[in-house]
Design a protein around this motif. Structure first.
Motif, PDB file in Angstrom:
ATOM      1  N   LEU A  53      41.471  33.389  43.089  1.00 33.96           N
ATOM      2  CA  LEU A  53      42.198  33.562  42.035  1.00 33.96           C
ATOM      3  C   LEU A  53      41.222  32.395  40.821  1.00 33.96           C
ATOM      4  N   LYS A  54      41.930  32.536  39.689  1.00 31.44           N
ATOM      5  CA  LYS A  54      41.407  31.060  38.483  1.00 31.44           C
ATOM      6  C   LYS A  54      42.163  31.403  38.201  1.00 31.44           C
ATOM      7  N   GLY A  55      43.932  31.792  38.205  1.00 34.89           N
ATOM      8  CA  GLY A  55      44.835  31.362  37.319  1.00 34.89           C
ATOM      9  C   GLY A  55      45.359  32.570  36.938  1.00 34.89           C
ATOM     10  N   VAL A  56      46.005  33.488  37.860  1.00 31.19           N
ATOM     11  CA  VAL A  56      46.370  34.157  37.224  1.00 31.19           C
ATOM     12  C   VAL A  56      48.450  34.543  37.330  1.00 31.19           C
ATOM     13  N   THR A  57      48.466  35.177  35.920  1.00 33.06           N
ATOM     14  CA  THR A  57      50.406  35.032  36.007  1.00 33.06           C
ATOM     15  C   THR A  57      50.739  36.808  35.778  1.00 33.06           C
ATOM     16  N   VAL A  58      51.815  36.736  36.528  1.00 35.82           N
ATOM     17  CA  VAL A  58      51.794  38.256  36.580  1.00 35.82           C
ATOM     18  C   VAL A  58      53.864  37.851  36.655  1.00 35.82           C
ATOM     19  N   SER A  59      54.787  38.925  35.892  1.00 37.05           N
ATOM     20  CA  SER A  59      55.998  38.581  36.644  1.00 37.05           C
ATOM     21  C   SER A  59      56.471  40.388  37.246  1.00 37.05           C
TER      22      SER A  59
ATOM     23  N   PRO B  98      38.423  45.727  42.044  1.00 31.92           N
ATOM     24  CA  PRO B  98      37.431  46.480  42.702  1.00 31.92           C
ATOM     25  C   PRO B  98      37.922  45.734  44.048  1.00 31.92           C
ATOM     26  N   SER B  99      36.972  46.269  45.459  1.00 27.39           N
ATOM     27  CA  SER B  99      36.993  45.252  46.543  1.00 27.39           C
ATOM     28  C   SER B  99      36.333  43.732  45.505  1.00 27.39           C
ATOM     29  N   GLY B 100      37.393  42.636  46.739  1.00 23.50           N
ATOM     30  CA  GLY B 100      36.728  40.907  46.235  1.00 23.50           C
ATOM     31  C   GLY B 100      37.479  40.515  44.474  1.00 23.50           C
ATOM     32  N   ALA B 101      38.210  41.863  44.731  1.00 27.52           N
ATOM     33  CA  ALA B 101      39.117  41.067  43.051  1.00 27.52           C
ATOM     34  C   ALA B 101      40.074  39.888  42.660  1.00 27.52           C
ATOM     35  N   GLY B 102      40.305  39.780  44.377  1.00 32.50           N
ATOM     36  CA  GLY B 102      41.703  39.119  44.637  1.00 32.50           C
ATOM     37  C   GLY B 102      42.685  39.483  44.879  1.00 32.50           C
ATOM     38  N   LYS B 103      43.180  40.798  45.019  1.00 28.21           N
ATOM     39  CA  LYS B 103      44.241  41.479  45.745  1.00 28.21           C
ATOM     40  C   LYS B 103      44.595  41.001  46.443  1.00 28.21           C
ATOM     41  N   SER B 104      44.665  41.054  47.660  1.00 28.91           N
ATOM     42  CA  SER B 104      45.028  40.475  49.140  1.00 28.91           C
ATOM     43  C   SER B 104      45.537  39.188  48.998  1.00 28.91           C
ATOM     44  N   THR B 105      44.752  38.123  48.405  1.00 32.86           N
ATOM     45  CA  THR B 105      45.173  37.031  48.039  1.00 32.86           C
ATOM     46  C   THR B 105      45.900  36.242  47.289  1.00 32.86           C
ATOM     47  N   PHE B 106      46.226  37.633  46.122  1.00 34.44           N
ATOM     48  CA  PHE B 106      47.609  37.840  45.749  1.00 34.44           C
ATOM     49  C   PHE B 106      48.813  37.971  46.429  1.00 34.44           C
ATOM     50  N   VAL B 107      48.550  38.690  46.531  1.00 34.64           N
ATOM     51  CA  VAL B 107      49.719  38.889  47.555  1.00 34.64           C
ATOM     52  C   VAL B 107      50.380  38.362  49.187  1.00 34.64           C
TER      53      VAL B 107
ATOM     54  N   GLY C   8      39.001  37.651  39.878  1.00 33.08           N
ATOM     55  CA  GLY C   8      40.329  36.848  40.210  1.00 33.08           C
ATOM     56  C   GLY C   8      40.612  35.888  39.089  1.00 33.08           C
ATOM     57  N   GLU C   9      40.803  37.142  38.089  1.00 34.39           N
ATOM     58  CA  GLU C   9      41.425  37.125  36.605  1.00 34.39           C
ATOM     59  C   GLU C   9      42.019  38.313  36.299  1.00 34.39           C
ATOM     60  N   LEU C  10      43.009  37.996  35.837  1.00 38.47           N
ATOM     61  CA  LEU C  10      43.748  39.031  34.757  1.00 38.47           C
ATOM     62  C   LEU C  10      43.176  39.475  34.107  1.00 38.47           C
ATOM     63  N   VAL C  11      42.468  40.442  33.650  1.00 33.86           N
ATOM     64  CA  VAL C  11      42.096  41.665  32.931  1.00 33.86           C
ATOM     65  C   VAL C  11      42.352  43.093  32.206  1.00 33.86           C
ATOM     66  N   PHE C  12      43.545  43.120  32.621  1.00 31.38           N
ATOM     67  CA  PHE C  12      44.377  44.128  32.278  1.00 31.38           C
ATOM     68  C   PHE C  12      45.877  43.866  31.888  1.00 31.38           C
ATOM     69  N   GLU C  13      47.086  44.055  31.910  1.00 31.05           N
ATOM     70  CA  GLU C  13      47.731  44.288  32.472  1.00 31.05           C
ATOM     71  C   GLU C  13      48.494  45.331  30.994  1.00 31.05           C
TER      72      GLU C  13
ATOM     73  N   ASP D 267      37.255  50.214  32.501  1.00 25.91           N
ATOM     74  CA  ASP D 267      36.009  48.996  32.207  1.00 25.91           C
ATOM     75  C   ASP D 267      35.972  47.970  32.525  1.00 25.91           C
ATOM     76  N   GLN D 268      37.245  47.565  31.950  1.00 26.45           N
ATOM     77  CA  GLN D 268      37.669  46.012  32.185  1.00 26.45           C
ATOM     78  C   GLN D 268      37.544  45.626  33.365  1.00 26.45           C
ATOM     79  N   VAL D 269      38.556  46.276  34.243  1.00 19.77           N
ATOM     80  CA  VAL D 269      38.420  45.962  35.550  1.00 19.77           C
ATOM     81  C   VAL D 269      37.515  46.237  36.598  1.00 19.77           C
ATOM     82  N   TYR D 270      37.061  48.070  36.261  1.00 22.71           N
ATOM     83  CA  TYR D 270      36.003  47.661  37.529  1.00 22.71           C
ATOM     84  C   TYR D 270      34.307  47.959  36.744  1.00 22.71           C
ATOM     85  N   ARG D 271      34.087  47.422  35.293  1.00 23.16           N
ATOM     86  CA  ARG D 271      33.154  47.186  35.046  1.00 23.16           C
ATOM     87  C   ARG D 271      31.948  48.087  35.340  1.00 23.16           C
ATOM     88  N   GLY D 272      32.327  49.615  35.122  1.00 27.83           N
ATOM     89  CA  GLY D 272      30.902  50.183  35.300  1.00 27.83           C
ATOM     90  C   GLY D 272      30.660  50.662  36.449  1.00 27.83           C
ATOM     91  N   ALA D 273      31.053  49.725  37.967  1.00 32.35           N
ATOM     92  CA  ALA D 273      31.804  50.269  39.216  1.00 32.35           C
ATOM     93  C   ALA D 273      32.197  51.734  38.952  1.00 32.35           C
TER      94      ALA D 273
END
Ligand code: ADP
Length: 277
Positions: free
Chosen positions: A18-24, A36-45, A222-227, A239-245
């Motif tokens: 996680l590289k500095g994520v702000t969420v409320s 995508p897998s490895g984006a940091g979701k589990s780490t965040f929770v 590790g960055e917030l790219v969509f909200e 596309d921002q979130v998955y970048r073509g995957a």
């Protein structure tokens, strides 16, 4: 209300998860976290209840700054956080009722917990919640006799009886078939709304997130790219979130259907609660 500010996590291996994520998350909204897998979701929770120690940033739950708490205060603050896990984390050999009542363990004395003696109002509340999740006549069944969907209903009941200030849900449907996934997500979000508990769901399947969440946040690297709302999540957002995957859909994996307890669900061993990392 949960307010996470500039959350950072670098593992001892050097992985910057996680590289500095702000969420409320507030009110009775359901926020789905995708990526995508490895984006940091589990780490965040996991950082929110500090099963994983954040490297930087702040986490506030109502008036409590979770990131500033010592061990004792953290233990009591965890009562306010209901967790629902991918693999259910139930005690296989105990009954449905006993598993649900473990949600009250933070509220009873060590002696009561040891004797498994819970106040009558807790038992009454457990019956009521079991009825609500559709397991009204199953309180005496052992959970290892249940299907995947039924187990996740027990997981929901256990988290809700805790009367948490927030529900954190980690990949709730990844062991379920598509139809059961949809039912379980609907049940979860309906109950949370009824009880006015905000929900943060870390979920793999984008279509389920869009169908059930009020708001979606997307992580990548590790960055917030969509909200935004589900309606805002167009092709560009994806596309921002998955970048073509490939964007993961709710196609299911054929395991643990609600209709019948299949072999996979029955074979699943007791899983220990996640430990410190
Ligand atoms: P997601 O849940 O989105 O798949 P994770 O939070 O599991 O992502 O992982 C984010 C990044 O952190 C990945 O690069 C992963 O390899 C790394 N990571 C996760 N857990 C650990 C750990 N315990 N030790 C080292 N690196 C880890």
């Amino acid at each position: 209300m949960l307010r996470v500010v500039d959350l950072q996590k670098t593992y001892p291996t050097g992985d910057e998860a996680l590289k500095g994520v702000t969420v409320s998350v507030e009110g009775s909204e359901t926020v789905a976290m995708i990526g995508p897998s490895g984006a940091g979701k589990s780490t965040f929770v996991r950082c929110i209840n500090r099963l994983t120690e954040p490297s930087g940033g702040e986490i506030h739950l109502d008036d409590t700054t979770l990131t500033a708490l010592g061990d004792d205060a953290l233990r009591s603050a965890r009562r306010d956080i209901g967790m629902i896990f991918q693999e259910y984390n139930l005690v296989e050999r105990l009954t449905v009722m006993e598993n649900v009542l473990t949600g009250r363990l933070g509220y009873v004395s060590a002696w009561q917990a040891f004797r498994r003696s819970f106040p009558a109002e807790d038992v009454e509340r457990a019956y009521e919640i079991l009825e609500r999740v559709g397991l009204g006549d199953m309180e005496n069944k052992r959970v290892d006799e249940l299907s995947g969907g039924q187990r996740q209903r027990v997981g929901i009941a256990r988290a809700v009886i805790q009367q948490p200030k927030i529900l954190l849900v980690d990949e709730p449907t990844s062991s379920l078939d598509p139809e059961t996934s949809d039912t379980v997500m609907g049940l979860l979000t309906d109950i949370a709304a009824e009880r006015e508990v905000p929900v943060l769901i870390n979920i793999h399947e984008v279509d389920l997130a869009m169908a059930h969440a009020d708001r979606i946040v997307g992580l990548h690297g590790g960055e917030l790219v969509f909200e935004g709302t589900p309606d805002d999540l167009d092709e560009r957002g994806l596309d921002q979130v998955y970048r073509g995957a490939d964007v993961p859909e709710n196609v299911g994996n054929g395991r643990a259907s609600e209709a019948g307890a299949d072999g996979d669900a029955l074979a699943e061993a007791d899983r220990p609660l996640a430990g410190e990392t």
